[in-house]
Design a protein around this motif. Structure first.
Motif, PDB file in Angstrom:
ATOM      1  N   PRO A 170      42.110  56.833  61.335  1.00  0.00           N
ATOM      2  CA  PRO A 170      41.435  57.241  62.181  1.00  0.00           C
ATOM      3  C   PRO A 170      40.215  57.927  62.065  1.00  0.00           C
ATOM      4  N   VAL A 171      39.154  57.910  62.640  1.00  0.00           N
ATOM      5  CA  VAL A 171      37.829  58.890  62.471  1.00  0.00           C
ATOM      6  C   VAL A 171      38.353  60.058  63.371  1.00  0.00           C
ATOM      7  N   ARG A 172      38.204  61.254  62.519  1.00  0.00           N
ATOM      8  CA  ARG A 172      38.379  62.480  63.103  1.00  0.00           C
ATOM      9  C   ARG A 172      37.095  63.259  63.327  1.00  0.00           C
ATOM     10  N   VAL A 173      36.128  62.838  62.500  1.00  0.00           N
ATOM     11  CA  VAL A 173      34.647  63.986  62.309  1.00  0.00           C
ATOM     12  C   VAL A 173      33.497  62.706  62.464  1.00  0.00           C
ATOM     13  N   VAL A 174      32.745  62.578  63.245  1.00  0.00           N
ATOM     14  CA  VAL A 174      31.323  61.919  63.221  1.00  0.00           C
ATOM     15  C   VAL A 174      30.359  62.968  62.955  1.00  0.00           C
ATOM     16  N   PHE A 175      29.319  62.382  61.743  1.00  0.00           N
ATOM     17  CA  PHE A 175      28.327  63.492  61.274  1.00  0.00           C
ATOM     18  C   PHE A 175      27.111  62.563  61.736  1.00  0.00           C
ATOM     19  N   VAL A 176      26.392  63.568  62.345  1.00  0.00           N
ATOM     20  CA  VAL A 176      24.961  63.069  62.818  1.00  0.00           C
ATOM     21  C   VAL A 176      23.767  64.059  62.232  1.00  0.00           C
ATOM     22  N   VAL A 177      22.705  63.664  61.974  1.00  0.00           N
ATOM     23  CA  VAL A 177      21.767  64.623  61.612  1.00  0.00           C
ATOM     24  C   VAL A 177      20.602  64.716  62.722  1.00  0.00           C
ATOM     25  N   HIS A 178      20.197  65.758  63.170  1.00  0.00           N
ATOM     26  CA  HIS A 178      19.073  65.786  64.388  1.00  0.00           C
ATOM     27  C   HIS A 178      18.092  66.698  63.778  1.00  0.00           C
ATOM     28  N   PRO A 179      16.855  66.283  63.368  1.00  0.00           N
ATOM     29  CA  PRO A 179      16.690  64.801  62.778  1.00  0.00           C
ATOM     30  C   PRO A 179      17.229  64.261  61.679  1.00  0.00           C
ATOM     31  N   VAL A 204      32.519  66.263  66.539  1.00  0.00           N
ATOM     32  CA  VAL A 204      31.076  65.682  66.538  1.00  0.00           C
ATOM     33  C   VAL A 204      30.360  66.944  65.646  1.00  0.00           C
ATOM     34  N   VAL A 205      29.765  66.458  64.482  1.00  0.00           N
ATOM     35  CA  VAL A 205      28.981  67.423  64.014  1.00  0.00           C
ATOM     36  C   VAL A 205      27.404  67.248  63.905  1.00  0.00           C
ATOM     37  N   VAL A 206      26.702  67.999  64.439  1.00  0.00           N
ATOM     38  CA  VAL A 206      25.177  68.046  64.646  1.00  0.00           C
ATOM     39  C   VAL A 206      24.557  68.603  63.722  1.00  0.00           C
ATOM     40  N   ASP A 207      24.066  67.969  62.567  1.00  0.00           N
ATOM     41  CA  ASP A 207      23.444  69.062  61.462  1.00  0.00           C
ATOM     42  C   ASP A 207      22.022  68.937  61.816  1.00  0.00           C
ATOM     43  N   GLU A 208      21.625  70.207  62.074  1.00  0.00           N
ATOM     44  CA  GLU A 208      20.224  70.540  62.468  1.00  0.00           C
ATOM     45  C   GLU A 208      19.559  71.441  61.497  1.00  0.00           C
ATOM     46  N   ALA A 209      19.548  70.877  60.275  1.00  0.00           N
ATOM     47  CA  ALA A 209      18.923  71.446  59.322  1.00  0.00           C
ATOM     48  C   ALA A 209      17.574  71.826  59.474  1.00  0.00           C
ATOM     49  N   TYR A 210      17.081  70.918  60.293  1.00  0.00           N
ATOM     50  CA  TYR A 210      15.475  70.720  60.359  1.00  0.00           C
ATOM     51  C   TYR A 210      14.920  71.205  61.730  1.00  0.00           C
ATOM     52  N   PHE A 211      16.086  71.896  62.191  1.00  0.00           N
ATOM     53  CA  PHE A 211      15.809  72.373  63.629  1.00  0.00           C
ATOM     54  C   PHE A 211      14.326  73.082  63.896  1.00  0.00           C
ATOM     55  N   GLU A 212      13.892  73.812  62.981  1.00  0.00           N
ATOM     56  CA  GLU A 212      12.641  74.757  63.133  1.00  0.00           C
ATOM     57  C   GLU A 212      11.345  73.793  63.118  1.00  0.00           C
ATOM     58  N   PHE A 213      11.621  72.450  62.481  1.00  0.00           N
ATOM     59  CA  PHE A 213      10.634  71.618  62.620  1.00  0.00           C
ATOM     60  C   PHE A 213      10.399  70.540  63.793  1.00  0.00           C
ATOM     61  N   SER A 214      11.564  70.331  64.360  1.00  0.00           N
ATOM     62  CA  SER A 214      11.589  69.236  65.359  1.00  0.00           C
ATOM     63  C   SER A 214      11.613  69.820  66.823  1.00  0.00           C
ATOM     64  N   LYS A 215      12.114  71.341  66.640  1.00  0.00           N
ATOM     65  CA  LYS A 215      12.471  72.061  67.921  1.00  0.00           C
ATOM     66  C   LYS A 215      13.368  71.580  68.837  1.00  0.00           C
ATOM     67  N   SER A 316       8.112  61.219  61.494  1.00  0.00           N
ATOM     68  CA  SER A 316       8.991  61.946  61.153  1.00  0.00           C
ATOM     69  C   SER A 316       8.982  63.328  62.062  1.00  0.00           C
ATOM     70  N   GLN A 317      10.174  63.923  62.323  1.00  0.00           N
ATOM     71  CA  GLN A 317      10.354  65.125  63.078  1.00  0.00           C
ATOM     72  C   GLN A 317      10.610  66.026  62.329  1.00  0.00           C
ATOM     73  N   ALA A 318      10.698  66.000  60.884  1.00  0.00           N
ATOM     74  CA  ALA A 318      11.045  67.192  59.841  1.00  0.00           C
ATOM     75  C   ALA A 318       9.942  67.549  58.939  1.00  0.00           C
ATOM     76  N   ASN A 319      10.205  67.883  57.680  1.00  0.00           N
ATOM     77  CA  ASN A 319       9.193  68.406  56.871  1.00  0.00           C
ATOM     78  C   ASN A 319       9.131  67.414  55.561  1.00  0.00           C
ATOM     79  N   PHE A 320       9.541  66.110  56.107  1.00  0.00           N
ATOM     80  CA  PHE A 320       9.267  65.028  54.911  1.00  0.00           C
ATOM     81  C   PHE A 320       8.937  63.850  55.598  1.00  0.00           C
TER      82      PHE A 320
END
Ligand SMILES: *Cc1c(COP(=O)(O)O)cnc(C)c1O
Length: 381
Positions: A170-179, A204-215, A316-320
């Motif tokens: 069974p799925v225990r972790v869902v990974f999403v990146v925002h953006p 639920v893992v929300v990866d906000e590595a680019y938060f400073e760009f997307s705000k 894109s909402q990030a730096n790429f």
């Protein structure tokens, strides 16, 4: 596998070591636009402060602060301030890792290890989730994204989540990146609603590595959602990739679980100090984000104008920027050739599944990228 290495896990034979970008003494000057780092180093005056810290304050013979006390407080304050929250995020809501990569591994250990579960990712996305899961023997379930905007196919995701048959873990972790990386799109409201609807026995893992760009951030959800965790990093907007500092924001009980499985002195004193200094000087460092966003949109405009018939590109909402060839017969084969040609011209970019990802650099770097793309595309057609 050779007889003498029988002590190794058999499943490791299928894995390859992560290939970092060429460091050390390169024979030719390269624009490093493949890992989404900041194009600018720390300002000299901050480097001097770090140097002084090393020279006068740091005790090299002592272990670093294994509780990351000062850094956690500064992070909690920054997270709260940047989300315009009051009193919701405390140091107990924060865990600090040797890069967010370490936190991803810790949370996999704390959730799925030992047959306890699988992870769900929507491709294309950040490669480390699947790579780290595989090194731990954790199954990876993969779903697709919608072709036009790269939003997750929520119906397909729901099928994977609901599958409780005996043959699948069974799925225990869902990974999403925002953006998302490599595609640059933020979560849509439909995706966010779906994440909110997930049962509490799924993290639920929300990866906000680019938060400073997307705000854009989902950090305000943390106080009501004990099954959510947000990841951030100092490697991108804060210009500290060399120091390897990432952090997680979650309910204190989830944070406790991460603290149990991490190594005791995971973050060197020098890196803790660098992250602290970066936070204290965020008014100096973060304005570059605005410049990068301007450069990104300029580059998008120039590429769309000039290469409308050759390239397919997305906002894109990030730096790429994420790009595909508009008329390719074999997308990956032709992209591989383009990436090699660009590298030979001095522009290093990232080839991911069915697309290329170009980090937005300085104005000069971006101009060289456009010129080199022009030359390489000409030689293809
Ligand atoms: C760059 C990046 C990270 C940062 O990883 P660190 O280990 O902190 O350098 C995390 N997640 C995503 C999606 C990234 O692109």
């Amino acid at each position: 596998m050779t007889e003498s290495l029988k002590f190794l896990r058999a499943d490791l034979a299928k894995l390859a070591a992560y290939k970092p970008h060429p460091g050390g003494a390169s024979t030719q000057p390269l624009d490093l636009l493949d890992t989404n780092e900041s194009p600018l180093d720390l300002p000299q005056e901050l480097k001097v402060k770090l140097g002084n810290f090393y020279q006068h304050s740091l005790e090299a013979n002592r272990y670093p602060d294994g509780g990351h006390t000062q850094l956690k407080s500064a992070i909690a304050e920054y997270v709260q301030e940047s989300a315009e929250l009051t009193d919701q995020i405390t140091p107990n809501h924060i865990s600090v890792g040797n890069g967010s990569d370490e936190l991803i591994r810790s949370l996999l250990i704390a959730t799925c290890l030992g047959g306890n579960g699988s992870i769900l990712v929507a491709q294309p996305t950040f490669s480390m989730y699947a790579i780290l899961a595989q090194t731990l023997g954790i199954p990876v379930q993969t779903i697709e994204r919608q072709a036009h905007n790269f939003a997750i196919d929520v119906e397909q995701a729901q099928v994977a989540i609901s599958n409780r048959s005996k043959e699948t873990t069974p799925v225990r972790v869902v990974f999403v990146v925002h953006p998302n990386s490599p595609t640059g799109n933020c979560l849509t409201s439909a995706e966010i609603e779906w994440l909110k609807s997930l049962p509490k026995d799924i993290l639920v893992v929300v990866d906000e590595a680019y938060f400073e760009f997307s705000k854009l951030s989902l950090v305000a959800e943390i106080s009501q959602r004990p099954n959510w965790i947000i990841l951030r990093t100092f490697s991108k907007a804060f210009r500290l990739a060399a120091h390897r500092v990432g952090y997680a924001i979650a309910d204190p009980e989830v944070i406790q679980a991460l603290e149990k499985v991490r190594l005791p002195y995971n973050l060197p004193a020098f890196s803790q100090n660098a992250a602290l200094l970066a936070l204290q000087n965020r008014q100096v460092l973060l304005p570059l984000v605005t410049e990068t966003i301007c450069q990104r949109d300029l580059m998008w405009q120039e590429l769309s104008n000039e290469f409308a018939s050759d390239l397919q590109l997305w906002r894109s909402q990030a730096n790429f920027l994420y790009i595909r060839l508009a008329k390719a017969k074999d997308q990956d084969l032709e992209l591989a050739s383009l990436v090699t040609k660009l590298k030979n011209c001095g522009t290093l970019i990232r080839h991911t599944d069915e697309g290329i990802r170009i980090t937005v650099g300085t104005e000069a770097e971006n101009q060289r990228t456009i010129n080199n793309l022009r030359a390489c595309l000409l030689s293809i057609s």
